[in-house]
Write a protein that holds these residues in place. Structure first.
Motif, PDB file in Angstrom:
ATOM      1  N   ASN A 237      38.071  32.481  50.423  1.00  0.00           N
ATOM      2  CA  ASN A 237      38.054  31.020  50.426  1.00  0.00           C
ATOM      3  C   ASN A 237      39.133  30.405  51.302  1.00  0.00           C
ATOM      4  O   ASN A 237      39.209  29.177  51.410  1.00  0.00           O
ATOM      5  CB  ASN A 237      38.194  30.488  49.002  1.00  0.00           C
TER       6      ASN A 237
ATOM      7  N   TRP B  93      39.228  20.235  51.489  1.00  0.00           N
ATOM      8  CA  TRP B  93      39.023  21.694  51.439  1.00  0.00           C
ATOM      9  C   TRP B  93      38.498  22.108  50.072  1.00  0.00           C
ATOM     10  O   TRP B  93      37.571  22.921  49.965  1.00  0.00           O
ATOM     11  CB  TRP B  93      40.351  22.394  51.726  1.00  0.00           C
ATOM     12  N   LEU B  94      39.043  21.517  49.044  1.00  0.00           N
ATOM     13  CA  LEU B  94      38.686  21.899  47.680  1.00  0.00           C
ATOM     14  C   LEU B  94      37.252  21.518  47.337  1.00  0.00           C
ATOM     15  O   LEU B  94      36.511  22.314  46.740  1.00  0.00           O
ATOM     16  CB  LEU B  94      39.654  21.218  46.702  1.00  0.00           C
TER      17      LEU B  94
ATOM     18  N   SER C 286      41.369  24.116  41.643  1.00  0.00           N
ATOM     19  CA  SER C 286      41.035  25.185  42.607  1.00  0.00           C
ATOM     20  C   SER C 286      40.369  26.348  41.918  1.00  0.00           C
ATOM     21  O   SER C 286      39.416  26.937  42.426  1.00  0.00           O
ATOM     22  CB  SER C 286      42.306  25.649  43.335  1.00  0.00           C
TER      23      SER C 286
ATOM     24  N   LYS D 132      36.926  26.048  43.595  1.00  0.00           N
ATOM     25  CA  LYS D 132      36.980  26.848  44.823  1.00  0.00           C
ATOM     26  C   LYS D 132      37.055  28.338  44.538  1.00  0.00           C
ATOM     27  O   LYS D 132      36.273  29.129  45.060  1.00  0.00           O
ATOM     28  CB  LYS D 132      38.190  26.413  45.654  1.00  0.00           C
TER      29      LYS D 132
END
Length: 476
Positions: free
Chosen positions: A210, A382-383, A469, A473
């Motif tokens: 990731n 991004w998350l 996260s 993610k």
């Protein structure tokens, strides 16, 4: 099925031939399929109505645990095997390009199938009859970088033999979706190490895969898309504007005066948060004074924090569309129709205000706050897998229907958010709602002082990023 082309016939014959051994190949690559199942289970709640295009013997469809599951495949032997394996599901031998089901689904799954389709655009067009505005299409595919290694695995009989007609990358798939009017909600990659080694595989696939750059090397790519609803000009929706208010006495009447009427009806609900400046009495006075001209109500907060206030307000709202407006009025109430139009026209499903496009009024935001906002913008983009420029703007909008779904599944994240903003952001991301940002001109407050502590709340935000996260993610 109708007469099919030579290329498609080769695909069908290859699938027919491998059908008796398909489940054996799945068991040989079970570590990969378990990872694939986790991807779909994360995005598809158990008990949904699910259609899988290219279902094979039904292994993945069954693992998704639908309340009603339908699988189609061009190979009749595959379909017969699926019916034997999973009699509680429904399987139909059908060419995806001639899709003809007369029912709709919550989710449409196309997993590792695009490479075998002769005309992908035709499939995307044909399946529209099974889609509603809330339907999500989830597509998974293999990265072109892995083609040589997958060829070796095929020769070693670790992977099912195939007759692939094409090998598309993410941009190719997204372009084909766009041509048919689909809107990509998010895309991503996962699974960098397909061989099972205790701890090593877990660490590489959950965390390293990731990270930027490493993510480019992953085996599995995925795209989540939707078909936006077409706006009907005559369709009017009702609106509820929630205004959490703590020590905002000087802004209360101005808020009522400045909130525009939107849709067929606009309800305003103040949620008073145990103020020390007589805000509650001012709210009561304003509600009484404007009772004949505006639908304005008030609630008194039981708990603490903006998040608790927002949840109480939403639970009492009657509108089709739910909006949050901070009582400091740094986001001009006159901008709320922009949010209404964005959600009523189907352009987005979760509408977030952004203060970081237009120039800011003097003293509207201190330099340290600005730097913090930009840092969290990068982290959250991004998350979430969707671009978000301003995570801390207080104005957020979604439909009451989607909020009820979000609230019903709140246990996944838990009660972790004192602000209320991130409960909605993370919940919407988990539901794969389309996020749209509306630029607004941020104003300096005219009354009172901010309730935000830069350092205390900044530390809380960092902890929430780390927590989320592992929930969004770093799921494996």
């Amino acid at each position: 099925m109708k007469n099919i082309s030579a290329n498609k016939l080769k695909v069908q014959q290859a699938m027919d031939k491998v059908a008796p051994k398909r489940d054996i190949y799945i068991r040989r690559s079970l570590y990969y399929y378990k990872n694939l199942i986790r991807l779909f289970n994360f995005n598809i709640p158990a008990g949904s109505r699910v259609l899988e295009i290219g279902c094979g013997t039904g292994f993945l469809l069954n693992a998704i645990k639908p309340s009603y599951g339908v699988g189609i495949d061009i190979s009749l032997p595959m379909i017969e095997k699926a019916k034997q394996n999973y009699p509680h599901l429904h399987f139909i031998a059908m060419d995806a390009e001639e899709f003809s089901l007369n029912e709709t689904f919550d989710y449409i799954v196309i997993s590792d199938t695009l490479g075998y389709l002769e005309d992908i655009q035709k499939v995307f067009s044909a399946m529209k009859c099974a889609i509603t505005p809330s339907t999500r299409i989830i597509i998974s595919y293999h990265s072109f970088l892995w083609e040589p290694l997958l060829g070796i695995m095929q020769k070693l009989r670790l992977k099912m033999p195939h007759h692939r007609l094409n090998w598309l990358n993410r941009d190719d798939v997204m372009n084909l979706l766009a041509l048919e009017g689909y809107d990509v909600v998010k895309s991503g990659r996962r699974f960098i190490f397909p061989v099972y080694i205790p701890f090593v595989s877990w660490f590489l696939n959950k965390y390293i895969s990731n990270l930027p750059l490493f993510n480019m090397l992953c085996l599995t790519g995925y795209i989540i898309a939707r078909k936006p609803s077409v706006f009907e000009a005559e369709k009017q929706l009702s609106v509820t504007v929630i205004i959490p208010a703590r020590n905002e006495k000087g802004n209360i009447e101005d808020a009522v005066k400045r909130v525009p009427e939107m849709g067929k009806h606009t309800e305003i609900i103040f949620v008073e948060g145990n103020s020390t400046d007589d805000t509650l009495n001012e709210i009561k006075r304003v509600c009484e004074e404007y009772k004949d001209t505006r639908d304005v109500k008030f609630l008194v907060q039981d708990g603490k924090g903006k998040g608790d206030a927002v949840r109480k307000g939403f639970d009492h709202a009657t509108g089709d569309i739910l909006m949050i407006l901070d009582a400091d009025l740094t986001v001009p109430p006159e901008d709320l129709p922009k949010f209404y139009n964005a959600i009523a026209t189907g352009k987005g499903e979760y509408i977030n205000g952004t203060r970081l496009v237009y120039p800011l009024e003097d003293e509207a935001m201190r330099t340290l706050n600005m730097l913090g906002n930009k840092f969290f913008s990068v982290m959250f983009s991004w998350l979430l897998g969707q671009r978000i420029k301003d995570t801390l703007c207080g104005t957020k909008v979604l439909t009451a229907e989607n909020y009820r779904k979000l609230a019903a599944n709140r246990s996944y994240f838990g009660d972790f958010d004192p602000f209320g903003d991130f409960d909605l952001i993370f919940g919407s991301a988990k539901m794969n709602l389309k996020l749209i940002e509306v630029p607004i001109r941020y104003r300096a407050r005219k009354y009172g002082e901010t309730n935000i502590s830069r350092f205390k709340h900044g530390w809380l935000l960092l902890k929430m990023v780390a927590y989320a996260s592992n929930k969004i993610k770093f799921v494996n």
